[in-house]
Design a protein around this motif. Structure first.
Motif, PDB file in Angstrom:
ATOM      1  N   ARG A   3     -29.455  86.156 115.674  1.00 44.15           N
ATOM      2  CA  ARG A   3     -28.590  85.764 116.781  1.00 44.15           C
ATOM      3  C   ARG A   3     -28.996  84.381 117.297  1.00 44.15           C
ATOM      4  N   GLU A   4     -28.084  83.471 117.331  1.00 47.45           N
ATOM      5  CA  GLU A   4     -28.394  82.092 117.728  1.00 47.45           C
ATOM      6  C   GLU A   4     -29.036  81.988 119.118  1.00 47.45           C
ATOM      7  N   PRO A   5     -28.511  82.675 120.163  1.00 46.15           N
ATOM      8  CA  PRO A   5     -29.126  82.519 121.484  1.00 46.15           C
ATOM      9  C   PRO A   5     -30.551  83.043 121.554  1.00 46.15           C
ATOM     10  N   GLU A   6     -30.914  83.983 120.705  1.00 48.09           N
ATOM     11  CA  GLU A   6     -32.216  84.611 120.802  1.00 48.09           C
ATOM     12  C   GLU A   6     -33.280  83.950 119.935  1.00 48.09           C
ATOM     13  N   LYS A   7     -32.889  83.320 118.865  1.00 50.16           N
ATOM     14  CA  LYS A   7     -33.911  82.886 117.912  1.00 50.16           C
ATOM     15  C   LYS A   7     -34.619  81.595 118.319  1.00 50.16           C
ATOM     16  N   ASP A   8     -33.958  80.729 119.156  1.00 47.08           N
ATOM     17  CA  ASP A   8     -34.592  79.491 119.632  1.00 47.08           C
ATOM     18  C   ASP A   8     -35.226  78.685 118.495  1.00 47.08           C
ATOM     19  N   ARG A   9     -34.635  78.769 117.350  1.00 49.00           N
ATOM     20  CA  ARG A   9     -35.067  78.022 116.166  1.00 49.00           C
ATOM     21  C   ARG A   9     -36.405  78.479 115.579  1.00 49.00           C
ATOM     22  N   THR A  10     -37.075  79.434 116.216  1.00 48.42           N
ATOM     23  CA  THR A  10     -38.396  79.809 115.700  1.00 48.42           C
ATOM     24  C   THR A  10     -38.281  80.423 114.311  1.00 48.42           C
ATOM     25  N   TRP A  11     -37.264  81.258 114.093  1.00 48.10           N
ATOM     26  CA  TRP A  11     -37.147  81.902 112.790  1.00 48.10           C
ATOM     27  C   TRP A  11     -36.798  80.883 111.712  1.00 48.10           C
ATOM     28  N   THR A  12     -35.856  79.984 112.010  1.00 51.56           N
ATOM     29  CA  THR A  12     -35.471  78.997 110.993  1.00 51.56           C
ATOM     30  C   THR A  12     -36.627  78.053 110.700  1.00 51.56           C
ATOM     31  N   LEU A  13     -37.415  77.710 111.721  1.00 50.14           N
ATOM     32  CA  LEU A  13     -38.585  76.876 111.480  1.00 50.14           C
ATOM     33  C   LEU A  13     -39.625  77.604 110.646  1.00 50.14           C
ATOM     34  N   TRP A  14     -39.762  78.900 110.873  1.00 45.05           N
ATOM     35  CA  TRP A  14     -40.692  79.715 110.087  1.00 45.05           C
ATOM     36  C   TRP A  14     -40.316  79.665 108.615  1.00 45.05           C
ATOM     37  N   VAL A  15     -39.038  79.873 108.322  1.00 43.92           N
ATOM     38  CA  VAL A  15     -38.571  79.850 106.946  1.00 43.92           C
ATOM     39  C   VAL A  15     -38.746  78.460 106.338  1.00 43.92           C
ATOM     40  N   ALA A  16     -38.419  77.427 107.115  1.00 43.09           N
ATOM     41  CA  ALA A  16     -38.556  76.064 106.615  1.00 43.09           C
ATOM     42  C   ALA A  16     -40.018  75.730 106.320  1.00 43.09           C
ATOM     43  N   THR A  17     -40.920  76.261 107.132  1.00 46.98           N
ATOM     44  CA  THR A  17     -42.338  75.993 106.910  1.00 46.98           C
ATOM     45  C   THR A  17     -42.813  76.628 105.619  1.00 46.98           C
ATOM     46  N   TRP A  18     -42.330  77.831 105.326  1.00 44.76           N
ATOM     47  CA  TRP A  18     -42.633  78.451 104.029  1.00 44.76           C
ATOM     48  C   TRP A  18     -42.125  77.557 102.890  1.00 44.76           C
ATOM     49  N   THR A  19     -40.938  77.007 103.072  1.00 46.28           N
ATOM     50  CA  THR A  19     -40.366  76.144 102.038  1.00 46.28           C
ATOM     51  C   THR A  19     -41.236  74.915 101.804  1.00 46.28           C
ATOM     52  N   ILE A  20     -41.723  74.317 102.888  1.00 47.86           N
ATOM     53  CA  ILE A  20     -42.602  73.160 102.752  1.00 47.86           C
ATOM     54  C   ILE A  20     -43.849  73.529 101.964  1.00 47.86           C
TER      55      ILE A  20
END
Length: 235
Positions: free
Chosen positions: A113-130
């Motif tokens: 849910r966009e209002p709840e995630k505050d980008r933390t989840w997408t940053l988590w996934v992106a960090t794994w990618t890095i």
């Protein structure tokens, strides 16, 4: 690092996965702490960081720590802890309850849910990618990611242990509860990534407990659970 992390949460990752806009990070530092500093005073030989890249990696390590500290969400915790003890019930009923738990979990966690995630989840996934794609700097993130993954898996494993104890179930040999936690997380993350691109393929319900509907995440969790969990009471 705090200012850089705030910028990431507010603006996302932008052009490259580890890019933190330094001008905005410095502006955030001035706004929140009243400190005005120059690039030359914090980056370079003998400074706080030898390079901007070193700073960016430290920010991403802070992001990892943020995500790990969350653990299972309140809905997942309540779902398991409010489950009654069913060890006196026939296996068929206990198995049906396991399936129903997978259905509800799918509805609760079926999309990010966009209002709840505050980008933390997408940053988590992106960090794994890095960590797996950035040959120069990604290796620095691997120890923190492994540490975080172990901690999160332990938290979910404890939750699944409670669930199985209440249902009179156990992990099928040769697997362990950590394997269940790993697979459940992988299914959840994989579905959540796809719903960001094709949201119509993963739906959620207004009332996950009562509507009886299934979504793709619930089906995936059920497949994992039925493949790894068996009766512990010998019905």
């Amino acid at each position: 690092v705090e200012a850089g992390r705030t910028v990431l949460y507010n603006r996302g990752l932008r052009a490259t996965a580890s890019h933190v806009p330094m001008t905005e990070a410095l502006a955030e530092l001035e706004r929140t702490h009243g400190l005005t500093v120059s690039m030359g005073s914090i980056f370079g030989r003998g400074r706080l960081w030898s390079s901007v890249k070193e700073f960016q990696i430290d920010v991403l390590e802070a992001v990892i720590a943020d995500q790990v500290s969350g653990g299972p969400n309140d809905s997942s915790m309540s779902l398991i802890h409010e489950l009654p003890d069913m060890t006196d019930r026939p296996y068929a009923e206990r198995r049906e309850m396991l399936i129903e738990l997978c259905r509800i979990a799918g509805q609760i966690n079926g999309y990010v849910r966009e209002p709840e995630k505050d980008r933390t989840w997408t940053l988590w996934v992106a960090t794994w990618t890095i960590a797996v794609t950035d040959r120069e700097n990604g290796a620095r993130l691997v120890p923190k990611l492994r540490e975080g993954e172990d901690k999160m898996r332990s938290q979910f494993s404890e939750l699944y242990e409670v669930m199985m104890a209440k249902l009179g179930l156990r992990i099928r040999s040769p697997y362990q509860v950590d394997d269940l936690a790993l697979l459940a997380a992988a299914v959840t993350d994989g579905i959540a990534l796809r719903v960001g691109v094709i949201p119509e393929r993963v739906s959620t319900a207004a009332n996950a407990h009562n509507d009886g509907e299934w979504n793709m995440l619930g089906l995936g969790l059920m497949a994992v659970a039925l493949g790894m969990i068996e009766d512990a009471l010998g019905d």
